[in-house]
Structure formats: C-alpha cells, structure tokens
Scaffold this motif. Structure first.
Motif, mmCIF file in Angstrom:
data_model
loop_
_atom_site.group_PDB
_atom_site.id
_atom_site.type_symbol
_atom_site.label_atom_id
_atom_site.label_comp_id
_atom_site.label_asym_id
_atom_site.label_seq_id
_atom_site.Cartn_x
_atom_site.Cartn_y
_atom_site.Cartn_z
ATOM 1 N N VAL A 1 -1.628 -16.726 -33.977
ATOM 2 C CA VAL A 1 -0.307 -16.089 -33.942
ATOM 3 C C VAL A 1 0.782 -17.154 -33.796
ATOM 4 N N GLY A 2 0.445 -18.227 -33.073
ATOM 5 C CA GLY A 2 1.388 -19.341 -32.970
ATOM 6 C C GLY A 2 2.527 -19.104 -31.990
ATOM 7 N N LEU A 3 2.415 -18.068 -31.176
ATOM 8 C CA LEU A 3 3.429 -17.784 -30.147
ATOM 9 C C LEU A 3 2.699 -17.704 -28.808
ATOM 10 N N LYS A 4 3.416 -18.004 -27.740
ATOM 11 C CA LYS A 4 2.785 -17.935 -26.416
ATOM 12 C C LYS A 4 3.005 -16.543 -25.832
ATOM 13 N N PRO A 5 1.926 -15.815 -25.542
ATOM 14 C CA PRO A 5 2.124 -14.479 -24.960
ATOM 15 C C PRO A 5 2.666 -14.571 -23.530
ATOM 16 N N SER A 6 3.582 -13.667 -23.177
ATOM 17 C CA SER A 6 4.091 -13.661 -21.799
ATOM 18 C C SER A 6 3.208 -12.806 -20.889
ATOM 19 N N ARG A 7 2.366 -11.954 -21.489
ATOM 20 C CA ARG A 7 1.371 -11.191 -20.710
ATOM 21 C C ARG A 7 0.082 -11.133 -21.517
#
Length: 389
Positions: A350-356
């Motif tokens: 996904v290339g994004l950092k999940p916040s949860r």
C-alpha cells in the motif's frame, strides 16, 4: 415486573468490548465480557430487544442448566434432570446444536444424539408420546456446550445466526458477514457524522450497515423470524411494543452514503439488497472503478471497504494494493480510510503507514483492519502551518 435472567451473546473474536458497550447502551444489567461472548441479564422484553437491536451479536442464548459429566451416562442423567415439558410439548419439534471441548467427549454428533435420547425418553415415559427432530424449522433450538467436564445447556433465542439480517438476498464472491461489517464500522468510529464511501461495495453490506448505524435503525428489523417466536411463553404484544419503541428512536441522516463497484452484476445485487433493507433514501450506488475516482466534496469522508485478497481472483495482488495506496494519496484528501484484508503480504505494498492496525478474523482467516488518515495537503505542511500560528 418480570424477573431478569442471565443471557449470553456470542460474537466474533475482537468484538467483545464493542458488544459489551452495545449491551450497556441498550440497558442490560451485569454485563461481563468473555472470549467471543458477553454475558448479561435482562427480562423477556429485553431478550426481544437484544435480538432486534444488537449489531455485533451472532446469537443470544438463554442458559437453563449446568452440570458436570465425564461420561455418557452422566451426560444422559444430567439432561434427564431438566423438566423439558416447561419448554416443549410432545407434539412439537426440536434440534440440538452441540459444541464440545473435552477429553471425555470426542464428537459433537454423539453428544447431540445422547441428549436427544434423554429428552425423548423423558416425554415417552411421562406421556407415551415424543417430540421429533426438525433440523430446518424446529420449535425449540437447544444449545449444549461442553468444556472439560462442565456441561452448559441453553435455549437458543435467535434461531439462525443474527448475521442473517433479512435484507441480503443476492451476494457476490466472498461477501462480508453482516455482523463482521457492523463491528468493523463501529471499530472505525462510524456514527454517521460525515459522508461515507465504500469504493468496492460488492453486494452492499457495508453500505446497509453504515446507514442503519447512522439512522439508529435496529440491525435485525428486516428479519423474518426469531427462535423465541415459537416458544410457549411468546408474547406478541410485548414484541410489537418493543419494535415500536425502537422505531421511535430512528433518526435523520444529513450526509451521503455512496458505494462504487466496477462489476455491473455487483452493482445490481447491491441495489437489490439496499431496496430490501428499505434504505434507498440514504444510499447511492454507481458502477465505477475506485482507481479512476476522486473525492468530490469538501466534507470529511469516512471510507470503509473489503478489497479482494484471494489470489484465485486472477488479480495481481501486489500491484492492486499499491494502486489502493496511490489512489488514496492522490485523490482522497481529508479521508479516514479503513479496510480489512487477510493478505498480510500484499498489505505491505500500500505504501502508506497505517495509523491503526486491529487483528480480526474473517471466517477462519486471520485478518487486519487498517486505518489510513489522508490529510488535506501533506501531513508535514499541516503541522508546519500550525507551528507558524
């Protein structure tokens, strides 16, 4: 006033706390969380209300007896010790669902058979007649749970699992369970205070559950029947009274709920299901590919979806999940995006950092519910502006 009695609401792993909160909000007494279950107390009216209202319960059981048994004779004797004529007539039907976690008993089928014999023999001795088994539409559904040597006997108040809400007649490949969908929405913080989008809506389950949460519509209002309607103490007037009081609490919703799917067949199934749920006023569904769409309003957007994660679906998963990340980044500022996946490998792309990140199970698959917060502009710019002020 009728006495309160103990009940047990069964649920999925990870939903115990939200189910306990739902029960407290409904007015349940003595709420206690267990594993995949929550126990509570209430009266008959509350039993009706819980079945109608609870979004994250799979079944509601009414325990009637517990005893110890470490062999088949003790099991037979224990079941014979219950006065079954309180719950059943000789001309009615019943079925037994058994769950066994015990070294003393190996097969749930054997346990069901032994318990059935004990019930049938009791009636035959007392009346000369016997109730019969009906697996499809029994008058009474009995739940037997054996853990080690502890036998718990309960009446199943719900009948078919409560995820069978009654609105979903058409489904696609791998539809999400309604209780799982409702629990995910509650975990995501959805309360109906923004626009909502499911960009891969399939048969429309998230859309229907999101609208029912937003409008406070009872989860199981469209169900055709509950097991307790066949009980000897069934009170139709009380049930109608509970339904009316719940429907008075339905509220208006002032945002939009939208669904996209690129498959025309999914769109038409979703529309049928939304119509069955009487939710067309709140939900719009369009044939569209999420990767070609963008956010089209300034309002904060709450997004929840269930992307494909099965390699058999002829999709290159790594590329597909990269596209999810790219589309969120490029086209969906001001969005809280949540999705569930059991493809933990593809998730990395996904290339994004999940916040949860929350561990759940979808059927038997270990899954993750992830949240990505897409800010208006970049996150860094947002903080730099705040610093200058």
């Amino acid at each position: 006033m009728e006495d309160n009695f103990k009940m047990i609401a069964k649920t999925f792993f990870g939903f115990e706390e939200i189910l306990a909160n739902e029960l407290k909000a409904l007015g349940a007494q003595d709420v206690e969380q267990g594993i995949r279950m929550v126990s509570f107390k209430g009266d008959k009216g509350f039993m009706y209300k819980a079945n109608l209202s609870l979004r994250t319960a799979l079944k509601i059981l009414k325990p009637i007896y517990t005893f110890r048994a470490n062999n088949e004779n003790a099991l037979y004797k224990g079941i014979s010790g219950i006065n079954w004529s309180k719950y059943l007539n000789a001309n009615q039907t019943f079925v037994i669902d058994a769950t066994v976690h015990s070294d003393h008993f190996n097969h749930s089928e054997f346990v069901s058979q032994k318990c059935k014999d004990a019930i049938v023999d009791q009636f035959r001795e007392r009346t000369g007649q016997r109730p019969s088994i009906d697996k499809a539409f029994p008058d009474l559904r009995i739940n037997i749970h054996i853990g080690k040597d502890q036998v718990s006997v309960a009446l199943d108040t719900s009948g078919n699992s409560l995820h069978q809400r009654g609105y979903r007649t058409a489904t696609n490949i791998a539809p999400i369970n309604e209780v799982l969908a409702a629990g995910i929405l509650i975990l995501s913080g959805w309360e109906g205070q923004s626009d909502f989008l499911d960009p891969m809506c399939g048969s429309g389950t998230f859309l229907a559950e999101a609208a029912m949460i937003a409008c406070n519509i009872p989860a199981n209002i469209n169900r055709k029947e509950f097991a307790f309607e066949k009980w000897n103490d069934w009170d139709n007037d009380l049930f109608d009274q509970i339904v009316n009081s719940l429907m008075k609490k339905v509220k208006e919703f002032h945002y939009t709920i939208k669904g996209y799917d690129k498959a025309p067949s999914a769109v038409s199934k979703a529309k049928d299901n939304i119509r069955n749920a009487n939710l067309e006023d709140y939900i719009s569904i369009a044939e569209d590919n999420f990767f070609d769409t963008e956010k089209n309003s300034q309002v904060k957007l709450h997004m929840v979806f269930n992307p494909p994660y099965d390699e058999r679906l002829d999709i290159h998963m790594e590329e597909f999940y990269k596209n999810i990340g790219d589309t969120l980044k490029k086209s969906y500022p001001g969005t809280n995006a949540w999705f569930i996946t059991a493809n933990l490998e593809a998730l990395k792309f996904v290339g994004l950092k999940p916040s949860r990140k929350i561990k759940l199970f979808n059927a038997s698959l270990e899954a993750r519910l992830v949240k990505y917060e897409m800010y208006e502009g970049s996150k860094r710019t947002k903080f730099q502006v705040a610093d200058k002020e």
